[in-house]
Design a protein around this motif. Structure first.
Motif, short mmCIF file in Angstrom:
data_model
loop_
_atom_site.label_atom_id
_atom_site.label_comp_id
_atom_site.label_asym_id
_atom_site.label_seq_id
_atom_site.Cartn_x
_atom_site.Cartn_y
_atom_site.Cartn_z
N LEU A 212 0.95 -1.31 0.00
CA LEU A 212 0.07 -0.03 -0.04
C LEU A 212 0.91 1.35 -0.02
N PRO A 213 1.93 1.35 0.66
CA PRO A 213 2.66 2.58 0.78
C PRO A 213 3.09 2.98 -0.71
N GLU A 218 2.10 7.29 -5.21
CA GLU A 218 2.06 7.73 -6.53
C GLU A 218 1.61 9.22 -6.94
N PRO A 219 2.00 9.74 -7.97
CA PRO A 219 1.51 10.94 -8.22
C PRO A 219 0.17 11.29 -8.19
N SER A 326 3.51 3.29 -13.37
CA SER A 326 4.50 2.30 -12.55
C SER A 326 4.55 2.65 -10.97
N LEU A 327 4.17 1.69 -10.25
CA LEU A 327 4.27 1.83 -8.67
C LEU A 327 5.63 2.42 -8.25
N ARG A 585 10.72 7.29 -7.14
CA ARG A 585 10.44 7.02 -8.52
C ARG A 585 11.48 6.06 -9.10
N HIS A 586 11.06 5.55 -10.16
CA HIS A 586 11.91 4.58 -11.00
C HIS A 586 13.10 5.29 -11.54
#
Length: 587
Positions: A212-213, A218-219, A326-327, A585-586
């Motif tokens: 969940l976190p 996410e944005p 993307s998570l 972020r990725h």
């Protein structure tokens, strides 16, 4: 255009998965059909003993049973005859009782499915309670303090058969709120559903609490909070975003509730499918065993298809079109609360092991049977007068080493098969339907009872939860925009696998493996209790639980001591590792 482009490769994938399910199901049924011939004992002798308990039958009696059952015809003739009767509603007759098999299996399946639905309800409620705080605070952007996950680890480590015994004693005998045994109506379902659903719900809830976190960072979640969207609205969509990655864990949970609940069914005297399959396997009663196995395969396949459909419905068009957001990838950090919890559990276990190693675990004193804790015996004694602290200390290394080896082998196998998601999807669904007890019987028939034979049996079926999780997370990750961007920049498959896919799979798989570590210990214990694994007088933790479970009412310390050691091991495993603390972020 995108829709047509997205559905074109889906058809071959569905055909491959369907062929995998059919092939794996056929292989499983064939293996089950070979059980009497793989066994080291004469199947005619086993059947005759199951019929009359005659320990010394004459050669003439054995020859008559072999001729009656047609054992000389071989396993494949029996399998062909059984399959030929299924389209006509004929699953054969029991070798032991001589009664038609299909009514027995249908009735047992109905009981197990009813119990499964009740246990799934408890699983959902417990999972919701485990992750409620994270969801509530995260939606309000107040998730600051580190979560240790101790509560989920403790509940997930509860031995189901010990919990069943305690619930039967407290709720059925002492308080009289619900029936302590039998299957006579809805009230009979409450206690066994709690015994099955509480540990399963803690495991599912722990995995969801871990996911969940990332969804809440996410944005879109940050934007919604900034513009004043209600936290409940954000929480609902975050749950919808994180749930698909955890849903595949419901498949092995469903199967465990139906086919693997043998101990709970025995404690509450429930005539379920797992108990029927186990009794048939021990008696080598082939027709009901084959029919029960087929029912489990069909149930598992149906559950797998429903889970897959629900995942795709939750993720929506973005998964099909390859435009899934993307998570955030979490930074891995072990904070102060986790370190303190891990240190405390580690010191407690170390004290148990060191003080136990100084004592003799095999010394029998019949005059000191079932003594309560005292300075002479800090954890009390068992039914033979052996010191429980000594047995816990001497069994620690063997228990943890085997459980860690089995868990690591299962996780690695599941990761490799999950990466080949198209080819392994059908195999995963079918293998997930096979209870570890049945796998233990098949392995033991070929290798004989031993600890490593039981470990091999658990490895043979224990990889399926990790493969299902890997395939689900991999599908979501491949549909992310960062993967499309990497491909447009010329990144090859190996680069994407090494830099994007494997890092995204590591933390969730690790969390899953650690939460399942106590379950591995208990499955190994159940195999040993049935004579398929570790043999007495070995002081193995799971076996201590099984041996002392009948004395839970008279001498509760005999069962609580190994149960508490197992809980300490579970909490230590979960809290000693790094886990996500905040999202990034990725790259």
């Amino acid at each position: 255009m995108s829709s047509a482009h997205g559905t074109a490769p889906a058809r071959p994938a569905r055909w491959v998965a369907g062929a995998g399910r059919a092939g794996a199901g056929a292989a499983l049924l064939t293996t089950v059909a070979l059980l009497p011939w793989l066994s080291r004992t004469d199947p005619a002798l086993t059947v005759l003993r199951a019929r009359s308990a005659d320990q010394d039958p004459t050669p003439a009696e054995l020859a008559a049973v072999r001729e009656e059952l047609g054992l000389a015809d071989g396993p494949f003739t029996h399998l062909a005859d059984w399959l030929g009767g299924l389209p006509h509603g004929d699953a054969g007759t029991s070798w032991v009782s001589g009664e038609p098999v299909l009514p027995q299996v249908t009735a047992a399946l109905g009981v197990s499915v009813t119990l499964m639905l009740g246990a799934l309800l408890v699983t959902g409620l417990v999972a919701a309670a485990v992750c409620a705080r994270t969801l509530r605070l995260g939606a309000r952007r107040r998730l600051r303090r580190e979560r240790t996950g101790t509560g989920a680890a403790v509940l997930a480590a509860l031995p189901k058969f010990l919990l069943a015994s305690l619930l039967s004693l407290a709720g059925g005998v002492w308080l009289g709120w619900f029936p302590s045994g039998g299957w006579e109506g809805p009230a009979s379902m409450v206690l066994p559903a709690l015994a099955l659903g509480v540990p399963s719900g803690a495991m599912i809830g722990g995995l969801l609490d871990q996911a969940l976190p990332a969804a809440l960072h996410e944005p879109w979640a940050k934007t919604w909070h900034a513009v004043g969207f209600p936290p409940r609205h954000t929480a609902r969509h975050a749950l919808r975003r994180a749930l698909p990655g955890v849903l595949p864990q419901l498949l092995p949970t469903v199967v465990a509730l139906v086919g693997g609940a043998v101990a709970v069914e025995r404690i509450f005297n429930i005539p379920g499918l797992g108990r029927l399959a186990l009794d048939a396997a021990i008696a080598q009663d082939l027709p009901p065993l084959q029919t029960a196995t087929l029912a489990l395969v069909l149930l598992g396949t149906t559950a797998g298809l429903l889970v897959q459909a629900l995942r795709r419905a939750l993720l929506g068009r973005a998964l099909r079109d390859g435009a899934l957001p993307s998570l955030p990838r979490p930074e891995l950090s072990a904070g102060r609360a986790r370190r303190l919890t891990a240190i405390g559990c580690g010191l407690a276990l170390l004290a148990l092991v060191v003080t136990g190693l100084l004592r003799d675990p095999l010394h029998v004193d019949t005059a000191a049977r079932l003594l309560p804790p005292s300075p002479a015996h800090p954890l009390g004694t068992d039914s033979l007068g052996r010191d429980l602290l000594a047995r816990l200390g001497h069994g620690a290394l063997r228990t943890t080493a085997v459980a860690l080896a089995v868990t690591a082998a299962g996780a690695l196998t599941g990761l490799l098969l999950g990466l080949a998601s198209r080819a392994g999807a059908g195999l995963t669904d079918v293998v997930a339907t096979m209870p570890a007890v049945l796998a233990g019987l098949l392995v033991t028939a070929a290798t004989g009872p031993s600890l490593w034979g039981a470990a091999l049996a658990v490895c043979a079926v224990g990889w399926s939860p990790y493969a299902a999780q890997t395939a689900a997370l991999l599908e979501q990750e491949r549909a992310g925009g960062h993967i499309a961007a990497a491909r447009s920049l010329g990144a090859g498959r190996l680069h994407i696998l090494r830099r994007h896919l494997l890092p995204a799979l590591g933390a969730p798989l690790l969390r899953n493996a650690l939460l399942r570590l106590p379950t591995t210990v208990l499955v190994l214990a159940s195999l040993g209790f049935l004579g398929l694994g570790e043999q007495p007088p070995a002081p193995e933790w799971g076996r201590l639980l099984s041996e002392n479970q009948p004395y839970a009412e008279l001498a509760p310390w005999t069962a609580l001591a190994p149960a508490c050691a197992l809980i300490l091991l579970s909490v230590l495993a979960v809290t000693a590792t790094t886990t996500p603390r905040r999202g990034t972020r990725h790259r």
